[in-house]
Design an enzyme around this catalytic site. Structure first.
Site, PDB file in Angstrom:
ATOM      1  N   ASP A  73       0.817  -1.213   0.000  1.00 53.11           N
ATOM      2  CA  ASP A  73       0.000   0.000   0.000  1.00 53.11           C
ATOM      3  C   ASP A  73       0.849   1.261   0.000  1.00 53.11           C
ATOM      4  O   ASP A  73       0.325   2.371  -0.067  1.00 53.11           O
ATOM      5  CB  ASP A  73      -0.993  -0.002   1.166  1.00 53.11           C
ATOM      6  CG  ASP A  73      -0.320  -0.070   2.525  1.00 53.11           C
ATOM      7  OD1 ASP A  73       0.923  -0.040   2.593  1.00 53.11           O
ATOM      8  OD2 ASP A  73      -1.051  -0.166   3.530  1.00 53.11           O
ATOM      9  N   SER A  74       2.171   1.100   0.018  1.00 52.53           N
ATOM     10  CA  SER A  74       3.069   2.238  -0.206  1.00 52.53           C
ATOM     11  C   SER A  74       2.813   2.866  -1.565  1.00 52.53           C
ATOM     12  O   SER A  74       3.190   4.017  -1.805  1.00 52.53           O
ATOM     13  CB  SER A  74       4.538   1.795  -0.102  1.00 52.53           C
ATOM     14  OG  SER A  74       4.783   0.682  -0.939  1.00 52.53           O
ATOM     15  N   ASP A 112      -0.907  -6.191   0.148  1.00 47.70           N
ATOM     16  CA  ASP A 112      -1.375  -5.578   1.391  1.00 47.70           C
ATOM     17  C   ASP A 112      -2.897  -5.486   1.414  1.00 47.70           C
ATOM     18  O   ASP A 112      -3.515  -5.086   0.413  1.00 47.70           O
ATOM     19  CB  ASP A 112      -0.823  -4.156   1.525  1.00 47.70           C
ATOM     20  CG  ASP A 112       0.512  -4.112   2.247  1.00 47.70           C
ATOM     21  OD1 ASP A 112       0.761  -4.977   3.100  1.00 47.70           O
ATOM     22  OD2 ASP A 112       1.303  -3.187   1.949  1.00 47.70           O
ATOM     23  N   LYS A 142      -1.001  -9.412   3.303  1.00 46.77           N
ATOM     24  CA  LYS A 142      -0.198  -8.911   4.415  1.00 46.77           C
ATOM     25  C   LYS A 142      -1.041  -7.964   5.257  1.00 46.77           C
ATOM     26  O   LYS A 142      -1.744  -7.119   4.709  1.00 46.77           O
ATOM     27  CB  LYS A 142       1.063  -8.191   3.923  1.00 46.77           C
ATOM     28  CG  LYS A 142       1.960  -7.667   5.063  1.00 46.77           C
ATOM     29  CD  LYS A 142       3.310  -7.225   4.564  1.00 46.77           C
ATOM     30  CE  LYS A 142       3.270  -5.911   3.832  1.00 46.77           C
ATOM     31  NZ  LYS A 142       2.891  -4.765   4.718  1.00 46.77           N
ATOM     32  N   GLU A 144      -0.852  -5.243   8.571  1.00 41.06           N
ATOM     33  CA  GLU A 144      -0.057  -4.461   9.517  1.00 41.06           C
ATOM     34  C   GLU A 144      -0.787  -4.444  10.854  1.00 41.06           C
ATOM     35  O   GLU A 144      -1.710  -3.648  11.061  1.00 41.06           O
ATOM     36  CB  GLU A 144       0.136  -3.029   9.006  1.00 41.06           C
ATOM     37  CG  GLU A 144       0.951  -2.927   7.731  1.00 41.06           C
ATOM     38  CD  GLU A 144       1.180  -1.482   7.316  1.00 41.06           C
ATOM     39  OE1 GLU A 144       0.890  -0.565   8.126  1.00 41.06           O
ATOM     40  OE2 GLU A 144       1.628  -1.264   6.179  1.00 41.06           O
ATOM     41  N   GLU A 212       9.747  -3.870  10.158  1.00 39.29           N
ATOM     42  CA  GLU A 212      10.086  -2.581   9.564  1.00 39.29           C
ATOM     43  C   GLU A 212      10.582  -1.591  10.604  1.00 39.29           C
ATOM     44  O   GLU A 212       9.962  -1.412  11.664  1.00 39.29           O
ATOM     45  CB  GLU A 212       8.885  -1.977   8.827  1.00 39.29           C
ATOM     46  CG  GLU A 212       9.209  -0.630   8.184  1.00 39.29           C
ATOM     47  CD  GLU A 212       8.160  -0.135   7.218  1.00 39.29           C
ATOM     48  OE1 GLU A 212       8.351   0.965   6.656  1.00 39.29           O
ATOM     49  OE2 GLU A 212       7.148  -0.841   7.011  1.00 39.29           O
TER      50      GLU A 212
END
Length: 332
Positions: A73-74, A112, A142, A144, A212
């Site tokens: 999602d970056s 993500d 993924k 977070e 991270e």
């Protein structure tokens, strides 16, 4: 001189419409699966993960032979220009994940789940994970989240049978709550909290974990305590593998470059230079070159058309009649 060189080059090479490209090169890399990743981990071979956001970046990853590709999602920031990653939607992530999947054959694809798509409850988390696999063509998702998100991971893995990669440390989706894009785990208490998160996510069913922006010693501790591979991004050399954001490492993101990023190219300025050169050649008439970038009519049809236009409209057409030999190498 330049024109003759271009014509000579055109005579040697077949040129095609971009809508009719030549078949994409196949790399011959074997398909990476979860078993492949487990084997690399067992053999202590570092795992290479790279982000991709569309078909061209996916093809680059394919040709490079990376093990895993993350549709992160970056892309909200580096591809869509948002201020942070929380603004991207589920539909947008699916759109980009599908594009990436079309450019890959061998790497394992992880996508993500965006902010807001799994936080509310287990049912919503499962539904969106299923969408990402069915519509986005991801092989894993993924999340977070720390240990509070373990029940959702358990529901996705053990309820829906979808592989999950965990993500702890700096979690950009919730960076505001963390005080911004800051290194995590610098105190004893916060380091222990990361260890607790990692163990809980492993227990919930994660087959791998992204670490991270944390001190190397903390990442090493987590890596040695877990039974699944860790992928570090700003977490030092002791993790089971490494990840970078493609736009950062090739110099295509203009706002900032993280401290942990190694620069491997400087494509942003080079792209700008190329566009500037194009504009210059358009202005001065150097592009396009007749017979190199153009398509010709058969000689008889050309003569007929010239005569028709002259008679019907009173126009004397330009262009070179002598380029037919070169033009014959062009796909029409």
């Amino acid at each position: 001189m330049r024109r003759s060189m271009l014509i000579s080059r055109a005579a040697r090479q077949m040129r095609m419409y971009s809508a009719r490209p030549a078949a994409r090169d196949t790399t011959g890399h074997p398909k990476v699966t979860i078993q492949t990743i487990k084997k690399l981990y067992a053999e202590r071979k570092p795992i290479a993960l790279m982000t991709a956001y569309d078909y061209p970046t996916a093809v680059a990853c394919e040709r490079a032979g990376v093990d895993m590709v993350l549709v992160g999602d970056s892309l909200a920031m580096v591809a869509l220009g948002h201020d942070d990653t929380s603004q991207i939607t589920m539909d947008e992530m699916i759109h980009h994940s599908k594009a990436v999947s079309r450019g890959l054959r061998s790497p394992f694809i992880v996508t993500d789940l965006p902010f807001g798509s799994y936080q509310s409850d287990e049912r919503t988390a499962v539904e969106n994970a299923v969408r990402m696999v069915k519509e986005g063509r991801a092989e894993a998702v993924k999340l977070e989240t720390g240990r509070r998100g373990a029940p959702k991971i358990d529901a996705i893995v053990n309820g829906a049978g979808i592989p999950v990669v965990g993500h702890i440390g700096l979690t950009p989706q919730t960076a505001v709550a963390l005080g911004g894009f800051r290194v995590q785990g610098k105190s004893l208490a916060s380091a222990q909290s990361l260890v607790d998160d990692a163990l809980a996510l492993q227990e919930a069913g994660c087959f791998a974990m992204v670490l991270e922006a944390m001190p190397s010693l903390v990442a090493e501790t987590v890596t040695r305590l877990l039974r699944v591979p860790t992928i570090g991004i700003g977490a030092g050399p002791a993790t089971s593998g490494q990840a970078l954001v493609l736009s950062d490492m090739v110099g295509m993101f203009d706002r900032f470059t993280p401290k942990f990023c190694q620069s491997y190219s400087d494509l942003g300025p080079r792209m700008a230079d190329a566009v500037g050169e194009y504009k210059k050649e358009v202005r001065n008439g150097a592009f396009p070159v007749e017979g190199v970038h153009t398509y010709a009519m058969p000689a008889a049809a050309e003569e007929s058309w010239r005569a028709y236009v002259q008679q019907q409209f009173g126009l004397e057409l330009g262009g070179n009649k002598s380029e037919e030999g070169v033009a014959s190498t062009v796909q029409v």
